[in-house]
Design a protein around this motif. Structure first.
Motif, mmCIF file in Angstrom:
data_model
loop_
_atom_site.group_PDB
_atom_site.id
_atom_site.type_symbol
_atom_site.label_atom_id
_atom_site.label_comp_id
_atom_site.label_asym_id
_atom_site.label_seq_id
_atom_site.Cartn_x
_atom_site.Cartn_y
_atom_site.Cartn_z
ATOM 1 N N VAL A 157 0.861 -1.177 0.000
ATOM 2 C CA VAL A 157 0.000 0.000 0.000
ATOM 3 C C VAL A 157 0.900 1.231 0.000
ATOM 4 N N ASP A 158 0.706 2.120 -0.942
ATOM 5 C CA ASP A 158 1.615 3.262 -1.066
ATOM 6 C C ASP A 158 0.849 4.556 -1.286
ATOM 7 N N ALA A 159 1.211 5.589 -0.522
ATOM 8 C CA ALA A 159 0.562 6.898 -0.621
ATOM 9 C C ALA A 159 1.223 7.806 -1.649
ATOM 10 N N GLY A 160 2.366 7.372 -2.212
ATOM 11 C CA GLY A 160 3.025 8.163 -3.247
ATOM 12 C C GLY A 160 3.731 9.399 -2.745
ATOM 13 N N LEU A 161 4.181 9.391 -1.480
ATOM 14 C CA LEU A 161 4.834 10.564 -0.895
ATOM 15 C C LEU A 161 6.246 10.216 -0.432
ATOM 16 N N ARG A 162 7.030 9.670 -1.338
ATOM 17 C CA ARG A 162 8.411 9.301 -1.036
ATOM 18 C C ARG A 162 9.174 10.503 -0.485
ATOM 19 N N ARG A 163 9.948 10.281 0.580
ATOM 20 C CA ARG A 163 10.601 11.386 1.285
ATOM 21 C C ARG A 163 11.491 12.215 0.366
ATOM 22 N N ASN A 164 12.263 11.563 -0.499
ATOM 23 C CA ASN A 164 13.219 12.313 -1.321
ATOM 24 C C ASN A 164 12.660 12.689 -2.691
ATOM 25 N N ARG A 165 11.339 12.788 -2.805
ATOM 26 C CA ARG A 165 10.730 13.202 -4.075
ATOM 27 C C ARG A 165 11.135 14.623 -4.458
ATOM 28 N N PHE A 166 11.529 15.435 -3.477
ATOM 29 C CA PHE A 166 11.932 16.811 -3.775
ATOM 30 C C PHE A 166 13.239 16.845 -4.572
ATOM 31 N N VAL A 167 14.070 15.826 -4.393
ATOM 32 C CA VAL A 167 15.298 15.748 -5.188
ATOM 33 C C VAL A 167 14.947 15.558 -6.663
ATOM 34 N N ASP A 168 13.965 14.704 -6.945
ATOM 35 C CA ASP A 168 13.514 14.509 -8.329
ATOM 36 C C ASP A 168 12.952 15.800 -8.906
ATOM 37 N N GLN A 169 12.140 16.490 -8.121
ATOM 38 C CA GLN A 169 11.514 17.721 -8.601
ATOM 39 C C GLN A 169 12.552 18.775 -8.942
ATOM 40 N N ALA A 170 13.711 18.718 -8.255
ATOM 41 C CA ALA A 170 14.776 19.675 -8.514
ATOM 42 C C ALA A 170 15.756 19.189 -9.573
#
Length: 298
Positions: A32-45
């Motif tokens: 079950v996954d909420a799609g809020l991976r902690r390091n997603r901000f690295v991808d966005q940058a």
């Protein structure tokens, strides 16, 4: 109702690693996954992940996506997108929780929910999180090319950054009225070559320029700070899992094999250690998967 032998709550690195061990043991697994991976901000940058053997310099989202694809090749694995809520232990000993309109029942749980970071209230800091503002020198220090590095103090634990970061560059510790070093601290900083700046910060500009209250601007290659971490899901608390306190906040208490204080509930990743990174999350997840599997036999 959705039934599973093993339910893994959290589909990032730790959860995927736990799932892989269970899938290879031919067990029934629901992730079950909420799609809020902690390091997603690295991808966005547009950044990359570092320090994980064989995957150094790869975008963290790519690592997670490939791991998910590999896991879902196993026929006993199912995936459910959504937020796990309202967890409890049912009368039959199984664990029940809700994901949207779905009621889920599982014999064993692996909690890999991750954490949410709370950054210091400095203007311009959050917008640069994962791009030029970091918390782990091992993950991002090398890329700062040995140049000027700013440390924005959020708590006393800033002393660790101040002592460590000279191995990666030329640090300045900005106290920002959040931390008052002792005489021993200041002596240790001086021995390591870390400068100390007591003038409060007004804001962060450009890549990592620190604008101070007295009008000065100090240009940095990058910044480090010490976010408070909060377990991203209330599931562990709802089930009565014991928590421990670390320097950054509470985390789920586990033993050497990732067992929580609640039998048949295991935990791994950043939610279950005082600090972590991708490599440690994968290792913890593997151990949680091994242990959850063995708990059906021993």
């Amino acid at each position: 109702m959705v039934k599973a032998e093993f339910a893994i709550i959290g589909g990032s690195y730790a959860g995927l690693s736990a799932g892989l061990q269970l899938a290879r043991a031919r067990r029934d697994v629901l992730v079950v996954d909420a799609g809020l991976r902690r390091n997603r901000f690295v991808d966005q940058a547009g950044g990359t992940s570092h320090g994980f053997l064989s995957r150094d310099g790869i975008a963290p989202g790519v690592i997670a996506a490939e791991a998910r694809q590999q896991l879902l090749r196993y026929p006993t694995v199912r995936w459910l997108d959504g937020v796990a809520e309202d967890a409890r232990q049912a009368d039959d000993g199984r664990f029940a929780f809700r994901v949207g309109e779905h009621s889920v029942h599982a014999a064993k749980l692996v909690l890999a929910t991750g954490v949410r970071d709370e950054l210091p209230a400095v203007e311009g800091l959050a917008e640069r999180w994962g791009r030029s503002v970091f918390h782990c020198p091992y993950c991002h220090g090398y890329e700062l090319a040995g140049g000027p590095i700013g440390i924005i103090a959020a708590a006393e634990v800033a002393q660790h950054h101040a002592i460590m970061l000279p191995d990666w560059g030329m640090p300045t510790l900005f106290l920002n009225e959040a931390y008052r070093p002792s005489g021993d601290d200041l002596a240790a900083f001086a021995r390591r070559g870390t400068k100390v700046e007591a003038t409060p910060i007004l804001r962060i500009e450009d890549v990592a320029d620190v604008v101070l209250a007295d009008g000065r601007t100090l240009r940095m290659n990058g910044l480090f700070t010490q976010p408070r971490s909060h377990i991203a899901s209330p599931i562990a608390a709802q089930l009565g899992c014991a928590l421990a306190q670390g320097p950054a906040g509470a985390f789920i208490q586990v033993d050497a094999v990732q067992q929580t204080s609640v039998p048949s509930v295991f935990a791994c990743g950043d939610a279950a250690r005082a600090s972590g990174n991708v490599a440690l999350a994968v290792a913890d997840g593997a151990m949680a998967g091994f242990s959850a599997h063995r708990s059906t036999m021993f």
